[in-house]
Enzyme design. Structure first.
Site, PDB file in Angstrom:
ATOM      1  CD  GLU A 514      -4.103  41.364  24.291  1.00  0.00           C
ATOM      2  OE1 GLU A 514      -4.796  42.284  23.814  1.00  0.00           O
ATOM      3  OE2 GLU A 514      -4.483  40.195  24.362  1.00  0.00           O
ATOM      4  CD  GLU A 630      -4.449  34.708  26.395  1.00  0.00           C
ATOM      5  OE1 GLU A 630      -5.091  34.820  25.320  1.00  0.00           O
ATOM      6  OE2 GLU A 630      -4.375  35.616  27.236  1.00  0.00           O
TER       7      GLU A 630
END
Length: 727
Positions: A514, A630
């Site tokens: 991220e 995910e």
């Protein structure tokens, strides 16, 4: 009808999926009698779903599951469903910095070692999640590495006249045998722009008096003890002493470091600041003077911080009325103090462990909790005056960096708070003002439950006047370059230890997680609302933090290991996706290699399918290995309708079909489903009151199970079923 297995699983979601920052869809609570269960699905569909093989049967690439490590290790039923259906597992929290690194920077490998042994024995591969991220870090430890050094001030007003040092005139001071020079220089002291006395020993220096600075006369009170202290460093190893005029013993052998032993004539110096501090009392008259003797070694340059040069009368009367009767603990007791909470303990220190005194209060908090969950309080004789400003001061240190606060509290626990106070491992003075907002505040309370630590607190003063005179602590900040070096070393240690430890077991890593903001720019770490477990490596290491991370991971990984960069909302923001791809190109332009790009894909029913396709097309065009890392499909409710369950299955099928269609076979790493079931325990913190997974709240296969299986197989597997379906 076939019997359906009911899998009993309890999932600790706070450890399972503390993954990303994203909005959760609106949801509505449905009455219990309106909730759809597996038993209410059309009978033929339910029978078909039951007859599917385990999911990994249909996969020709890696099929993974995001799981909770503790749950996998401790719940056999949960472990069996994971082992049966998936090729690879990603633990949501337990392999992150925050989970493995303690307050001293040590890495606890034991729980992960045991998990990896269990999972690999079951034939599962392990995906490393994650090496460098801003969240789920032991931020307290990392921040302690770059915390400013707090140099305690003197115990009281300075009896030594240092004005001739502060203005550089040396008025009242004498330069005896000045060697190669004694001057005052700017910017060489402890604090920013602070001054230091610079003393340079000559080439022929061999005796302590060959470089000597003599102080002015210092008035004293007979029978009082006086503390002499200063900070000193040198450009190379050096040696010095203090001698006197006006003492019974003008050349004392002293315990320079106040350790209770190792008595010596002289102290040694290095390039690091150190404090010299001792007490004298054997005066022959009403004043004395002292000599800084630094002529032992030739060619050494010494720096003595001007503002730290203090002589303090330890027996001078206090100038304030302390409302805390037992604030110095000199009677060896905690009279007037009591506390509780979080299995904490409180005691009086051993003799000599207080700040410039015999005893201190010792508070030990054994485990992390809320600040207020461990408390120590003193009840005042009379309530404080509403609206009057009070000063609270005390000295404090801890065995590890810690956070505390104090409050003024009333009998019903309403309070005025000091706010968080960072505590280091050396004595520091805390001075705060606080104004009671009501007329019933009658307790001073220390809150210390946040950090597992042992705290020493001494000389606690609560007064409506000013605190007795004394010099404030000196705060020395690291430079940006020093911070970058320290944090770079910490990152190198973490990556090196993790990748080296698990090089035989982990074959793919989220190296950087991220890194992008929503608009497509790089996170810089300049935030005002960082959570307690947030630490932005890039704030100190700059844009190249990921370059370093990938180089380190590649250096210690096997050549065949796949190293990923990973982010979320790439299907929702093409600007963010483009920014990530640009950053990958930058990383590689600096000599590192990024093997793959992970797209998390926490999506809902209304996520744009056109955007999903565009994302896969752009990712494929990079030529990198692509992983859906995910995946879950939110419904916005924990009580889905039959139609919503069908739509969810269709969205899962669409994503798997699109991955197969737009990502070339050579670039497909695989897809990881983030979570196992819709059980409420599995969604306590991650997507609460939701139903995003392939098993329902009773751990029965949902319609989505069929959608994923068909997507993996590239066809409707149930069309191959033969024989009459049983109802």
């Amino acid at each position: 009808m076939k019997k359906i297995k009911i899998l009993s699983v309890f999932v600790l979601c706070s450890l399972l999926f503390p993954s990303c920052e994203r909005e959760i869809m609106e949801w509505e609570e449905r009455p219990e009698d309106e909730r759809v269960t597996r038993a209410e699905l059309p009978l033929e569909l339910a029978e078909k779903i039951e007859r599917y093989e385990p999911l990994k049967t249909y996969a020709d690439y890696v099929l993974g599951a995001g799981i909770g490590m503790d749950l996998y290790m401790n719940d056999e039923v949960y472990r069996n469903i994971v082992n049966e259906n998936f090729d690879e597992v990603t633990v949501g929290y337990a392999m992150k910095h925050g989970a493995m690194v303690n307050a001293q920077g040590e890495i606890n490998f034991a729980p992960v070692d045991a998990f990896i042994a269990e999972a690999t024995d079951a034939g599962l591969s392990i995906y490393g999640h994650t090496l460098v991220w801003h969240s789920n870090q032991n931020a307290s430890y990392l921040n302690s590495l770059i915390a400013p050094t707090v140099i305690p001030g003197s115990s009281g007003s300075n009896a030594l006249d240092i004005s001739g040092l502060q203005d550089g005139s040396f008025t009242g001071w004498n330069k005896n045998n000045p060697g190669n020079g004694i001057t005052v220089v700017e910017g060489e002291g402890l604090g920013d722009n602070s001054k230091a006395i610079k003393l340079v020993a000559g080439s022929g220096a061999a005796n302590p008096w060959d470089l000597q600075l003599a102080s002015p006369q210092i008035p004293v009170v007979s029978g009082h003890e006086y503390e002499v202290s200063f900070y000193i460093r040198s450009d190379q190893p050096g040696k010095g002493r203090i001698s006197f005029s006006g003492l019974s013993n003008n050349y004392p052998w002293l315990d320079w470091y106040n350790t209770g032993g190792d008595w010596t004539e002289a102290f040694e110096t290095t390039s690091q600041w150190q404090q010299v501090k001792f007490v004298v009392s054997d005066f022959t008259g009403t004043n004395f003077s002292m000599f800084l003797d630094l002529g032992y070694l030739p060619g050494v340059t010494y720096y003595v911080d001007v503002d730290s040069f203090n002589v303090v009368d330890l027996d001078a009367e206090a100038e304030v009325v302390n409302l805390i009767a037992n604030g110095d603990f000199e009677n060896g007791t905690l009279d007037g103090w009591n506390g509780w909470g979080n299995e904490s303990t409180r005691s009086v220190s051993a003799e000599g462990e207080g700040y410039n005194s015999t005893y201190a209060m010792v508070l030990t908090n054994p485990s992390e909790a809320q600040l207020w969950e461990a408390q120590q309080l003193y009840t005042l004789n009379e309530p404080l005056e509403q609206g009057t400003e009070y000063t609270v001061s005390f000295y404090v240190k801890a065995d590890v960096p810690a956070t505390i606060q104090f409050q003024l509290q009333n009998p019903d626990y309403a309070a005025d708070y000091s706010g968080g106070i960072d505590v280091g491992t050396t004595w520091q003075q805390v001075v705060r003002t606080i104004t009671p907002t009501t007329a019933d505040r009658n307790k001073l309370v220390f809150d210390f439950g946040q950090t597992p630590a042992t705290l020493y607190i001494d000389d606690v003063v609560l007064t409506s006047g000013e605190v007795a005179a004394g010099s404030p602590p000196i705060i020395v900040e690291m430079t940006d370059e020093e911070k970058a070096e320290v944090i770079g070393d910490a990152m190198e240690h973490w990556i090196t230890e993790m990748v080296t430890r698990y090089t035989d077991d982990v074959t793919a890593w989220d190296v950087v997680n991220e890194p992008m903001k929503e608009g497509g720019s790089l996170r810089d770490g300049n935030v005002t609302d960082a959570a307690s477990d947030h630490f932005y490596w890039q704030k100190y290491l700059g844009k190249d933090y990921a370059v370093t991370a990938f180089k380190l991971a590649r250096e210690h990984a096997e050549p065949s290991d796949v190293l990923f960069i990973n982010d979320y909302n790439l299907e929702a923001s093409m600007a963010k996706l483009d920014g990530l791809i640009d950053y990958v190109n930058y990383i590689e332009s600096q000599g590192a290699t990024v093997d793959g790009i992970g797209t998390q894909m926490h999506v809902g029913l209304y996520t744009s399918r056109e955007d999903i396709v565009e994302m896969f097309q752009k990712l494929a065009a990079t030529g990198k290995i692509i992983k859906v890392s995910e995946l879950d499909v939110r419904l916005g409710t924990a009580s889905p309708t039959t139609e919503q369950l069908a739509d969810q299955a269709d969205m899962y099928r669409f994503i798997f079909d699109s991955y197969r269609e737009y990502i070339p076979a050579a670039q497909r790493y695989g897809i990881t489903i983030w979570g196992v079931s819709d059980h409420e325990k599995e969604h306590e913190f991650w997507l609460p009151d939701e139903s995003p997974n392939l098993w329902d709240a009773n751990y029965e296969r949902k319609h989505a199970y069929k959608g994923v299986a068909d997507g993996l197989a590239g066809r409707d597997v149930s069309e191959d079923f033969t024989g009459e379906l049983e109802y």
